[in-house]
Design an enzyme around this catalytic site. Structure first.
Site, PDB file in Angstrom:
ATOM      1  N   GLU A 118       1.713  21.958  44.063  1.00  0.00           N
ATOM      2  CA  GLU A 118       0.698  21.070  43.488  1.00  0.00           C
ATOM      3  C   GLU A 118      -0.394  21.856  42.784  1.00  0.00           C
ATOM      4  O   GLU A 118      -0.766  21.556  41.650  1.00  0.00           O
ATOM      5  CB  GLU A 118       0.079  20.198  44.584  1.00  0.00           C
ATOM      6  CG  GLU A 118      -0.976  19.234  44.053  1.00  0.00           C
ATOM      7  CD  GLU A 118      -1.598  18.411  45.162  1.00  0.00           C
ATOM      8  OE1 GLU A 118      -2.573  17.696  44.866  1.00  0.00           O
ATOM      9  OE2 GLU A 118      -1.127  18.489  46.309  1.00  0.00           O
ATOM     10  N   HIS A 163       1.832  29.561  22.846  1.00  0.00           N
ATOM     11  CA  HIS A 163       2.605  28.956  23.916  1.00  0.00           C
ATOM     12  C   HIS A 163       4.087  28.923  23.585  1.00  0.00           C
ATOM     13  O   HIS A 163       4.486  28.911  22.413  1.00  0.00           O
ATOM     14  CB  HIS A 163       2.098  27.554  24.197  1.00  0.00           C
ATOM     15  CG  HIS A 163       0.674  27.530  24.662  1.00  0.00           C
ATOM     16  ND1 HIS A 163      -0.142  26.437  24.532  1.00  0.00           N
ATOM     17  CD2 HIS A 163      -0.084  28.481  25.273  1.00  0.00           C
ATOM     18  CE1 HIS A 163      -1.341  26.692  25.036  1.00  0.00           C
ATOM     19  NE2 HIS A 163      -1.334  27.932  25.482  1.00  0.00           N
ATOM     20  N   GLU A 168       6.196  26.541  23.811  1.00  0.00           N
ATOM     21  CA  GLU A 168       6.609  25.359  23.065  1.00  0.00           C
ATOM     22  C   GLU A 168       6.456  25.596  21.565  1.00  0.00           C
ATOM     23  O   GLU A 168       7.343  25.240  20.771  1.00  0.00           O
ATOM     24  CB  GLU A 168       5.775  24.143  23.486  1.00  0.00           C
ATOM     25  CG  GLU A 168       5.960  23.725  24.931  1.00  0.00           C
ATOM     26  CD  GLU A 168       4.963  24.383  25.881  1.00  0.00           C
ATOM     27  OE1 GLU A 168       4.758  23.839  26.979  1.00  0.00           O
ATOM     28  OE2 GLU A 168       4.389  25.433  25.522  1.00  0.00           O
ATOM     29  N   CYS A 212       0.513  21.624  27.154  1.00  0.00           N
ATOM     30  CA  CYS A 212      -0.915  21.368  27.000  1.00  0.00           C
ATOM     31  C   CYS A 212      -1.116  20.304  25.929  1.00  0.00           C
ATOM     32  O   CYS A 212      -0.161  19.863  25.275  1.00  0.00           O
ATOM     33  CB  CYS A 212      -1.650  22.652  26.629  1.00  0.00           C
ATOM     34  SG  CYS A 212      -1.238  23.267  24.972  1.00  0.00           S
ATOM     35  N   CYS A 237       0.092  21.461  22.321  1.00  0.00           N
ATOM     36  CA  CYS A 237       1.549  21.531  22.204  1.00  0.00           C
ATOM     37  C   CYS A 237       2.168  20.139  22.251  1.00  0.00           C
ATOM     38  O   CYS A 237       3.121  19.848  21.519  1.00  0.00           O
ATOM     39  CB  CYS A 237       2.123  22.402  23.311  1.00  0.00           C
ATOM     40  SG  CYS A 237       1.830  24.173  23.084  1.00  0.00           S
TER      41      CYS A 237
END
Length: 228
Positions: free
Chosen positions: A66, A102, A104, A132, A135
């Site tokens: 988490e 990133h 992506e 994010c 992205c």
């Protein structure tokens, strides 16, 4: 409840924060110049890519906890199936080397920089965390522009899902046709078998970590709340 981790102590650029209120103006200027020089000497941004990622990185970065302190990179395993006159399949992985860009973005810049209108693309990502805001915005724009592209993203964890801006852009991705879901234990096993280096002397079987199913259910519930 998914596994929790303690947040690391406050740091700045990887080093403990220090008080500088008592520095003179000259000392402050010197410190400013030093930090500027350090930034200039950083190596240029680079994306690490390959066919299989080291087992250590998979076990740490893909763990669906988490609170993911220390997991500040994105690992993206991809499968691209092309249908048409140039049918074929390619696969591999991308890894953020610096926070400036990133994985992506790297995928659309280097792996699939353009989609030919005469072909159909079915793309599947297995990613250590959801994208994010920036992205996700780009993913939505690319899907709207290329109707012959189908993208399914399976993520280990949700990134900043509590933020309204993040929730809005995830909905925008869905509206653009992106299939976003949380990785099940079976998906982790698939990545282990197909994208992870099998180390000598170790069992090639995937060994689930504690709470993997519980954490999957936790994130699945949160994603459903966001995309409802």
């Amino acid at each position: 409840m998914a596994e929790k981790q303690e947040n690391p102590e406050n740091t700045q650029n990887g080093e403990p924060e220090t008080e500088n209120a008592e520095l003179t103006e000259e000392e402050k200027e010197k410190e400013k110049e030093r930090k500027k020089k350090e930034l200039e000497e950083l190596p240029p941004f680079e994306i690490v890519s390959g066919e299989r990622l080291p087992a250590f990185f998979f076990k740490f970065q893909f763990k669906n906890v988490e609170y993911s302190s220390g997991r500040n990179k994105t690992f993206l395993c991809y499968i691209v199936e092309t249908q048409g006159k140039e049918s074929g399949t390619i696969r591999g992985y991308l890894e953020d080397e610096h926070a400036a860009a990133h994985a992506e973005d790297a995928f659309f810049n280097t792996i699939l920089p353009e989609c030919e209108s005469s072909l159909r693309y079915n793309v599947t990502w297995y990613v250590s965390s959801s994208p994010c805001v920036a992205c996700a915005e780009r993913i939505a724009e690319i899907l709207k522009k290329n109707k012959n592209l189908r993208l399914a993203i399976l993520v280990s964890r949700l990134f900043m899902w509590e933020e309204p801006e993040m929730q809005a852009v995830l909905k925008k991705m869905k509206a653009a046709g992106c299939k976003l879901r949380i990785m099940k234990p079976q998906d982790f096993e698939y990545v282990w078998q197909n994208f992870v280096e099998q180390e000598e002397g170790e069992s090639k079987d995937f060994v689930p970590w504690e709470d993997i199913q519980e954490n999957f259910l936790y994130y699945e519930e949160k994603l459903a709340e966001v995309l409802h």
